[in-house]
Design a protein around this motif. Structure first.
Motif, mmCIF file in Angstrom:
data_model
loop_
_atom_site.group_PDB
_atom_site.id
_atom_site.type_symbol
_atom_site.label_atom_id
_atom_site.label_comp_id
_atom_site.label_asym_id
_atom_site.label_seq_id
_atom_site.Cartn_x
_atom_site.Cartn_y
_atom_site.Cartn_z
ATOM 1 N N LEU A 116 0.859 -1.184 0.000
ATOM 2 C CA LEU A 116 0.000 0.000 0.000
ATOM 3 C C LEU A 116 0.893 1.231 0.000
ATOM 4 O O LEU A 116 1.654 1.452 0.950
ATOM 5 N N GLY A 117 0.839 2.001 -1.078
ATOM 6 C CA GLY A 117 1.712 3.161 -1.221
ATOM 7 C C GLY A 117 0.932 4.467 -1.207
ATOM 8 O O GLY A 117 -0.094 4.591 -1.886
ATOM 9 N N ILE A 118 1.426 5.433 -0.447
ATOM 10 C CA ILE A 118 0.776 6.736 -0.293
ATOM 11 C C ILE A 118 1.841 7.815 -0.415
ATOM 12 O O ILE A 118 2.875 7.752 0.250
ATOM 13 N N ASP A 119 1.597 8.816 -1.250
ATOM 14 C CA ASP A 119 2.533 9.922 -1.398
ATOM 15 C C ASP A 119 1.738 11.192 -1.707
ATOM 16 O O ASP A 119 1.242 11.366 -2.817
ATOM 17 N N PHE A 120 1.584 12.047 -0.703
ATOM 18 C CA PHE A 120 0.846 13.299 -0.861
ATOM 19 C C PHE A 120 1.825 14.450 -0.644
ATOM 20 O O PHE A 120 2.450 14.556 0.421
ATOM 21 N N LEU A 121 1.949 15.325 -1.647
ATOM 22 C CA LEU A 121 2.951 16.384 -1.597
ATOM 23 C C LEU A 121 2.332 17.739 -1.922
ATOM 24 O O LEU A 121 1.658 17.879 -2.948
ATOM 25 N N THR A 122 2.574 18.704 -1.062
ATOM 26 C CA THR A 122 2.131 20.076 -1.300
ATOM 27 C C THR A 122 3.334 20.997 -1.202
ATOM 28 O O THR A 122 4.056 20.978 -0.205
ATOM 29 N N PHE A 123 3.558 21.785 -2.251
ATOM 30 C CA PHE A 123 4.644 22.762 -2.266
ATOM 31 C C PHE A 123 4.041 24.133 -2.564
ATOM 32 O O PHE A 123 3.443 24.332 -3.628
ATOM 33 N N GLY A 124 4.166 25.053 -1.627
ATOM 34 C CA GLY A 124 3.520 26.346 -1.792
ATOM 35 C C GLY A 124 2.007 26.191 -1.683
ATOM 36 O O GLY A 124 1.500 25.207 -1.147
ATOM 37 N N LYS A 125 1.280 27.151 -2.215
ATOM 38 C CA LYS A 125 -0.172 27.122 -2.071
ATOM 39 C C LYS A 125 -0.873 26.413 -3.224
ATOM 40 O O LYS A 125 -2.034 26.030 -3.109
ATOM 41 N N VAL A 164 -0.600 10.722 -4.874
ATOM 42 C CA VAL A 164 -0.470 9.383 -5.443
ATOM 43 C C VAL A 164 -0.872 8.371 -4.377
ATOM 44 O O VAL A 164 -0.411 8.454 -3.228
ATOM 45 N N MET A 165 -1.726 7.411 -4.743
ATOM 46 C CA MET A 165 -2.092 6.340 -3.822
ATOM 47 C C MET A 165 -2.432 5.106 -4.642
ATOM 48 O O MET A 165 -3.121 5.194 -5.660
ATOM 49 N N ASP A 166 -1.937 3.943 -4.180
ATOM 50 C CA ASP A 166 -2.131 2.748 -4.990
ATOM 51 C C ASP A 166 -1.920 1.485 -4.171
ATOM 52 O O ASP A 166 -1.224 1.501 -3.151
ATOM 53 N N PHE A 167 -2.532 0.397 -4.636
ATOM 54 C CA PHE A 167 -2.130 -0.947 -4.225
ATOM 55 C C PHE A 167 -1.045 -1.317 -5.223
ATOM 56 O O PHE A 167 -1.327 -1.563 -6.395
ATOM 57 N N GLN A 168 0.203 -1.363 -4.789
ATOM 58 C CA GLN A 168 1.330 -1.532 -5.706
ATOM 59 C C GLN A 168 1.628 -3.022 -5.922
ATOM 60 O O GLN A 168 2.184 -3.683 -5.036
ATOM 61 N N ASP A 193 8.393 3.664 -14.133
ATOM 62 C CA ASP A 193 7.682 2.975 -15.199
ATOM 63 C C ASP A 193 6.278 2.671 -14.679
ATOM 64 O O ASP A 193 6.118 1.943 -13.706
ATOM 65 N N ALA A 194 5.268 3.230 -15.333
ATOM 66 C CA ALA A 194 3.883 3.061 -14.869
ATOM 67 C C ALA A 194 3.442 1.604 -14.896
ATOM 68 O O ALA A 194 2.466 1.230 -14.233
ATOM 69 N N ASN A 195 4.160 0.771 -15.661
ATOM 70 C CA ASN A 195 3.806 -0.646 -15.758
ATOM 71 C C ASN A 195 4.510 -1.500 -14.718
ATOM 72 O O ASN A 195 4.378 -2.721 -14.727
ATOM 73 N N GLN A 196 5.279 -0.879 -13.853
ATOM 74 C CA GLN A 196 6.013 -1.638 -12.842
ATOM 75 C C GLN A 196 5.693 -1.085 -11.454
ATOM 76 O O GLN A 196 5.932 0.086 -11.165
ATOM 77 N N TYR A 197 5.117 -1.939 -10.622
ATOM 78 C CA TYR A 197 4.745 -1.586 -9.244
ATOM 79 C C TYR A 197 3.642 -0.526 -9.160
ATOM 80 O O TYR A 197 3.469 0.101 -8.121
ATOM 81 N N PHE A 198 2.909 -0.323 -10.246
ATOM 82 C CA PHE A 198 1.715 0.511 -10.187
ATOM 83 C C PHE A 198 0.560 -0.239 -10.828
ATOM 84 O O PHE A 198 0.739 -0.994 -11.777
ATOM 85 N N SER A 199 -0.641 -0.009 -10.300
ATOM 86 C CA SER A 199 -1.817 -0.673 -10.855
ATOM 87 C C SER A 199 -2.535 0.265 -11.820
ATOM 88 O O SER A 199 -2.270 1.474 -11.854
ATOM 89 N N LYS A 200 -3.476 -0.280 -12.563
ATOM 90 C CA LYS A 200 -4.245 0.548 -13.502
ATOM 91 C C LYS A 200 -5.311 1.368 -12.786
ATOM 92 O O LYS A 200 -5.970 2.201 -13.416
ATOM 93 N N TYR A 201 -5.477 1.148 -11.489
ATOM 94 C CA TYR A 201 -6.502 1.886 -10.748
ATOM 95 C C TYR A 201 -5.901 2.827 -9.702
ATOM 96 O O TYR A 201 -6.545 3.178 -8.719
ATOM 97 N N LYS A 247 11.907 -7.150 -1.954
ATOM 98 C CA LYS A 247 13.278 -6.633 -1.982
ATOM 99 C C LYS A 247 13.545 -5.905 -3.305
ATOM 100 O O LYS A 247 14.164 -4.831 -3.320
ATOM 101 N N ASP A 248 13.075 -6.482 -4.411
ATOM 102 C CA ASP A 248 13.236 -5.842 -5.719
ATOM 103 C C ASP A 248 12.520 -4.492 -5.755
ATOM 104 O O ASP A 248 13.001 -3.531 -6.371
ATOM 105 N N TYR A 249 11.350 -4.425 -5.105
ATOM 106 C CA TYR A 249 10.609 -3.168 -5.026
ATOM 107 C C TYR A 249 11.445 -2.096 -4.321
ATOM 108 O O TYR A 249 11.514 -0.947 -4.777
ATOM 109 N N ASP A 250 12.079 -2.462 -3.209
ATOM 110 C CA ASP A 250 12.910 -1.501 -2.479
ATOM 111 C C ASP A 250 14.051 -0.997 -3.354
ATOM 112 O O ASP A 250 14.346 0.202 -3.372
ATOM 113 N N GLN A 251 14.705 -1.905 -4.079
ATOM 114 C CA GLN A 251 15.835 -1.492 -4.917
ATOM 115 C C GLN A 251 15.361 -0.567 -6.030
ATOM 116 O O GLN A 251 15.957 0.486 -6.280
#
Length: 243
Positions: A84-93, A99-103, A139-147, A197-201
């Motif tokens: 389960l991956g979560i990445d929420f980023l705000t820079f300035g206003k 980004v959120m996904d079941f990877q 690469d959108a086809n690696q460790y990311f889902s279509k949803y 482990k491959d995901y971490d690398q």
């Protein structure tokens, strides 16, 4: 900006699982910086339980300059669930990227049907948060889902749309975990361990956030944070090439 998101995740996990604190290497749990235009702090939390071998999340607070909430949940090697991956980023206003996904760890059809398709109805309801943006570092086809949810958005949408979507994605993920039988075949378990482990690398080699960490907290600290905490199963490129 994302404190309610962190608190929700914590509450859901502590209510469902018998969590133990997972040690964070000395000096990486918290840091503070006055390098930028405004002061910044970075704080991390990490837990584990029999079903989830590593839960980690990090919050960067640099006031109006930056608000970042990042988390990855790694199931035990006895479960072949996506991460389960979560990445929420705000820079300035105005610059907000979410980004959120079941990877997925694997790409075969049966795996996608079991773990990725349950997301479809959720993604369809929050289609405005799935903008099909170009990925610059991955690469959108690696460790990311279509949803996956992947959007440039605004502060109002973060509260009105992202927060409910986030809650539903987390609850669905934990529901799937609770309904999944653990693996017993040693080869299958080893396959999951290698995939994680491959995901971490892969992630450590490409993570653009290392530049952000360096700018606030220095290169040496950022490298330690990347390889000793965020992606601890990865090997630094300089070490790998020197073998």
């Amino acid at each position: 900006m994302y404190q309610a998101f962190r608190e929700f995740l914590e509450r859901e996990l502590f209510e469902r699982f018998d969590l133990r604190t997972r040690p964070i290497p000395p000096g990486l749990e918290f840091n503070a910086s006055d390098r930028g235009k405004t002061s910044a702090t970075i704080r991390s939390w990490s837990y584990e339980c029999p079903q989830l071998r590593k839960i980690r999340y990090t919050y960067i607070d640099a006031g109006e300059m930056a608000q970042v909430f990042n988390s990855v949940i790694y199931p035990s090697h006895h479960y072949d669930l996506p991460l389960l991956g979560i990445d929420f980023l705000t820079f300035g206003k105005k610059k907000i990227l979410v980004v959120m996904d079941f990877q997925p760890l694997f790409r075969d059809e049966a795996y996608q049907e079991k773990y990725i398709e349950p997301m479809k109805s959720l993604r369809d309801r929050y289609d405005d948060l799935a903008q099909n943006l170009e990925m610059k570092f991955y690469d959108a086809n690696q460790y990311f889902s279509k949803y996956l949810l992947f959007a440039k958005t605004d502060a109002e949408t973060v509260q009105s749309r992202l927060f409910p979507a986030y809650q539903e994605y987390i609850r669905l993920y934990l529901q799937i975990l609770e309904q999944t039988e653990p693996l017993s075949d040693p080869e299958a378990i080893q396959r999951v361990a290698k995939a994680q482990k491959d995901y971490d690398q892969y992630s450590a080699d490409r993570d653009p956030a290392s530049g952000l960490f360096s700018s606030y907290f220095g290169h040496e600290w950022a490298e330690r944070f990347l390889y000793e905490f965020l992606f601890e199963d990865a090997v630094p490129l300089a070490v790998a090439s020197g073998k």
